[in-house]
Design a protein around this motif. Structure first.
Motif, PDB file in Angstrom:
ATOM      1  N   VAL A  28       0.837  -1.202   0.000  1.00  0.00           N
ATOM      2  CA  VAL A  28       0.000   0.000   0.000  1.00  0.00           C
ATOM      3  C   VAL A  28       0.873   1.255   0.000  1.00  0.00           C
ATOM      4  O   VAL A  28       0.589   2.224  -0.715  1.00  0.00           O
ATOM      5  CB  VAL A  28      -0.946  -0.015   1.215  1.00  0.00           C
ATOM      6  N   MET A  29       1.951   1.248   0.774  1.00  0.00           N
ATOM      7  CA  MET A  29       2.831   2.413   0.812  1.00  0.00           C
ATOM      8  C   MET A  29       3.563   2.608  -0.518  1.00  0.00           C
ATOM      9  O   MET A  29       3.820   3.738  -0.932  1.00  0.00           O
ATOM     10  CB  MET A  29       3.831   2.279   1.966  1.00  0.00           C
ATOM     11  N   LYS A  30       3.879   1.495  -1.205  1.00  0.00           N
ATOM     12  CA  LYS A  30       4.468   1.629  -2.538  1.00  0.00           C
ATOM     13  C   LYS A  30       3.461   2.244  -3.503  1.00  0.00           C
ATOM     14  O   LYS A  30       3.822   3.054  -4.362  1.00  0.00           O
ATOM     15  CB  LYS A  30       4.925   0.266  -3.059  1.00  0.00           C
ATOM     16  N   MET A  31       2.204   1.858  -3.370  1.00  0.00           N
ATOM     17  CA  MET A  31       1.166   2.457  -4.198  1.00  0.00           C
ATOM     18  C   MET A  31       1.061   3.954  -3.925  1.00  0.00           C
ATOM     19  O   MET A  31       0.927   4.759  -4.864  1.00  0.00           O
ATOM     20  CB  MET A  31      -0.174   1.771  -3.944  1.00  0.00           C
ATOM     21  N   VAL A  32       1.131   4.328  -2.660  1.00  0.00           N
ATOM     22  CA  VAL A  32       1.116   5.748  -2.300  1.00  0.00           C
ATOM     23  C   VAL A  32       2.279   6.473  -2.970  1.00  0.00           C
ATOM     24  O   VAL A  32       2.120   7.591  -3.480  1.00  0.00           O
ATOM     25  CB  VAL A  32       1.176   5.916  -0.767  1.00  0.00           C
ATOM     26  N   ASP A  33       3.460   5.849  -2.996  1.00  0.00           N
ATOM     27  CA  ASP A  33       4.618   6.446  -3.664  1.00  0.00           C
ATOM     28  C   ASP A  33       4.322   6.733  -5.132  1.00  0.00           C
ATOM     29  O   ASP A  33       4.666   7.802  -5.655  1.00  0.00           O
ATOM     30  CB  ASP A  33       5.838   5.522  -3.572  1.00  0.00           C
ATOM     31  N   TYR A  34       3.697   5.769  -5.805  1.00  0.00           N
ATOM     32  CA  TYR A  34       3.367   5.964  -7.222  1.00  0.00           C
ATOM     33  C   TYR A  34       2.397   7.124  -7.396  1.00  0.00           C
ATOM     34  O   TYR A  34       2.544   7.931  -8.323  1.00  0.00           O
ATOM     35  CB  TYR A  34       2.760   4.679  -7.810  1.00  0.00           C
ATOM     36  N   VAL A  35       1.407   7.215  -6.535  1.00  0.00           N
ATOM     37  CA  VAL A  35       0.436   8.313  -6.620  1.00  0.00           C
ATOM     38  C   VAL A  35       1.137   9.655  -6.471  1.00  0.00           C
ATOM     39  O   VAL A  35       0.930  10.586  -7.261  1.00  0.00           O
ATOM     40  CB  VAL A  35      -0.657   8.164  -5.544  1.00  0.00           C
ATOM     41  N   VAL A  36       1.993   9.762  -5.471  1.00  0.00           N
ATOM     42  CA  VAL A  36       2.693  11.019  -5.191  1.00  0.00           C
ATOM     43  C   VAL A  36       3.630  11.397  -6.331  1.00  0.00           C
ATOM     44  O   VAL A  36       3.669  12.550  -6.782  1.00  0.00           O
ATOM     45  CB  VAL A  36       3.477  10.907  -3.863  1.00  0.00           C
ATOM     46  N   GLU A  37       4.378  10.408  -6.829  1.00  0.00           N
ATOM     47  CA  GLU A  37       5.397  10.684  -7.847  1.00  0.00           C
ATOM     48  C   GLU A  37       4.809  10.936  -9.231  1.00  0.00           C
ATOM     49  O   GLU A  37       5.413  11.631 -10.048  1.00  0.00           O
ATOM     50  CB  GLU A  37       6.389   9.510  -7.910  1.00  0.00           C
ATOM     51  N   ARG A  38       3.626  10.383  -9.497  1.00  0.00           N
ATOM     52  CA  ARG A  38       3.067  10.462 -10.848  1.00  0.00           C
ATOM     53  C   ARG A  38       1.911  11.453 -10.973  1.00  0.00           C
ATOM     54  O   ARG A  38       1.213  11.446 -11.978  1.00  0.00           O
ATOM     55  CB  ARG A  38       2.582   9.073 -11.292  1.00  0.00           C
ATOM     56  N   THR A  39       1.724  12.303  -9.990  1.00  0.00           N
ATOM     57  CA  THR A  39       0.615  13.260 -10.041  1.00  0.00           C
ATOM     58  C   THR A  39       1.145  14.685 -10.100  1.00  0.00           C
ATOM     59  O   THR A  39       1.494  15.270  -9.076  1.00  0.00           O
ATOM     60  CB  THR A  39      -0.304  13.098  -8.812  1.00  0.00           C
ATOM     61  N   PRO A  40       1.235  15.271 -11.296  1.00  0.00           N
ATOM     62  CA  PRO A  40       1.628  16.680 -11.389  1.00  0.00           C
ATOM     63  C   PRO A  40       0.490  17.586 -10.930  1.00  0.00           C
ATOM     64  O   PRO A  40      -0.691  17.249 -11.077  1.00  0.00           O
ATOM     65  CB  PRO A  40       1.909  16.854 -12.885  1.00  0.00           C
ATOM     66  N   ASN A  41       0.831  18.703 -10.336  1.00  0.00           N
ATOM     67  CA  ASN A  41      -0.159  19.693  -9.879  1.00  0.00           C
ATOM     68  C   ASN A  41      -1.272  19.061  -9.043  1.00  0.00           C
ATOM     69  O   ASN A  41      -2.471  19.231  -9.332  1.00  0.00           O
ATOM     70  CB  ASN A  41      -0.772  20.412 -11.086  1.00  0.00           C
ATOM     71  N   PRO A  42      -0.928  18.325  -7.990  1.00  0.00           N
ATOM     72  CA  PRO A  42      -1.950  17.608  -7.216  1.00  0.00           C
ATOM     73  C   PRO A  42      -2.982  18.520  -6.563  1.00  0.00           C
ATOM     74  O   PRO A  42      -4.126  18.113  -6.359  1.00  0.00           O
ATOM     75  CB  PRO A  42      -1.138  16.863  -6.158  1.00  0.00           C
ATOM     76  N   ALA A  43      -2.608  19.754  -6.248  1.00  0.00           N
ATOM     77  CA  ALA A  43      -3.541  20.677  -5.589  1.00  0.00           C
ATOM     78  C   ALA A  43      -4.729  21.023  -6.470  1.00  0.00           C
ATOM     79  O   ALA A  43      -5.750  21.518  -5.975  1.00  0.00           O
ATOM     80  CB  ALA A  43      -2.809  21.952  -5.169  1.00  0.00           C
TER      81      ALA A  43
END
Length: 279
Positions: free
Chosen positions: A211-226
């Motif tokens: 699950v934490m690896k999945m979180v890493d992918y979300v964080v790293e692959r999401t430009p302009n998350p705000a």
């Protein structure tokens, strides 16, 4: 009514849509052994998961008929949109398009568009929310399509499964691989391609690490998350979903969060304990 959104039942409904005339669910049918279960408001997740766990066979799904979609489109709304799960995973998209063509035989000027989500579950939910946002801003039909197509092209979907039994039963994973993965507590981190197919991105020993690896992918692959909405669906594991939400929000800001329990089709894919993220 200015617009209507028809979403197949792989996409979860947010609470405000459940009594809204602007949103209609087109239900798939789930089959476990010889029992058909309609994925509608009567769906009992606990019963379904119990039946799947007890059965040696893989559960199956059948998409809504073209006539079902046609009846949903035949309404007074000026603009009608359908959001289906990925055409690579189901015939729902093709059925929705056929339903549109059938209605247009008698209503050629009816404005209908079918979106292939290239995703599933909460990914579809976020697409429907984007349609709603565009319509509420007063955009014209063609502009809504353009904006939502761009949104779909930028969206990513990820998931982690607690159990590999469904993958084993449907032949996507050999018995030996499933046995070894289960014995070693290996959990795959999965994602979708731009075309809407499923790929393995990574793996980890233990659900928490996966699950934490999945979180890493979300964080790293999401430009302009705000500027984006985080969507999380879970299959019978609200505490895990909340932990995932908090882990992501600790690292990136987001526009909003949608956290939902999986409906029937999503429960079949994710199985008990699965987590799905779209953003």
């Amino acid at each position: 009514m200015r617009y209507k959104i028809v979403i197949d039942s792989c996409g979860e409904l947010v609470e405000k849509w459940k009594d809204s005339p602007a949103v209609e669910r087109a239900s798939l049918t789930l089959t476990v052994d010889d029992e058909d279960i309609i994925d509608d408001d009567t769906f009992d997740q606990a019963y379904f998961l119990k039946r799947v766990a007890e059965s040696p066979n893989c559960p199956k799904s059948s998409c809504p008929s073209p006539e079902r979609y046609m009846s949903a489109y035949d309404c007074e709304a000026e603009h009608v949109y359908a959001v289906t799960l990925s055409s690579e995973l189901s015939g729902s998209y093709n059925s929705a398009v056929l339903g549109m063509n059938l209605l247009k035989e008698t209503h050629p000027d009816k404005k209908i568009h079918v979106f292939n989500s290239h995703s599933a579950s909460v990914g579809q939910t976020l697409i429907a929310l984007k349609i709603e946002e565009c319509e509420e801003q007063g955009m014209e039909f063609e502009e809504v399509i353009k904006k939502v197509d761009a949104y779909i092209s930028e969206q990513n979907t990820y998931f982690v499964l607690e159990t590999l039994e469904t993958l084993r039963k449907n032949g996507r994973l050999s018995n030996l691989k499933a046995f070894v993965a289960t014995a070693l507590k290996i959990k795959p981190v999965m994602g979708s391609t731009p075309e809407g197919t499923i790929v393995q991105l990574d793996q980890a020993r233990g659900m928490n690490k996966a699950v934490m690896k999945m979180v890493d992918y979300v964080v790293e692959r999401t430009p302009n998350p705000a500027e984006k909405v985080l969507g999380i669906s879970h299959c019978n594991c609200p505490a895990r979903a909340q932990a995932v939400k908090e882990a992501i929000l600790e690292r990136i800001p987001v526009k909003d969060v949608v956290l939902l329990d999986t409906a029937g089709v999503s429960s079949m894919y994710a199985n008990d304990g699965g987590i799905i993220i779209a953003m």
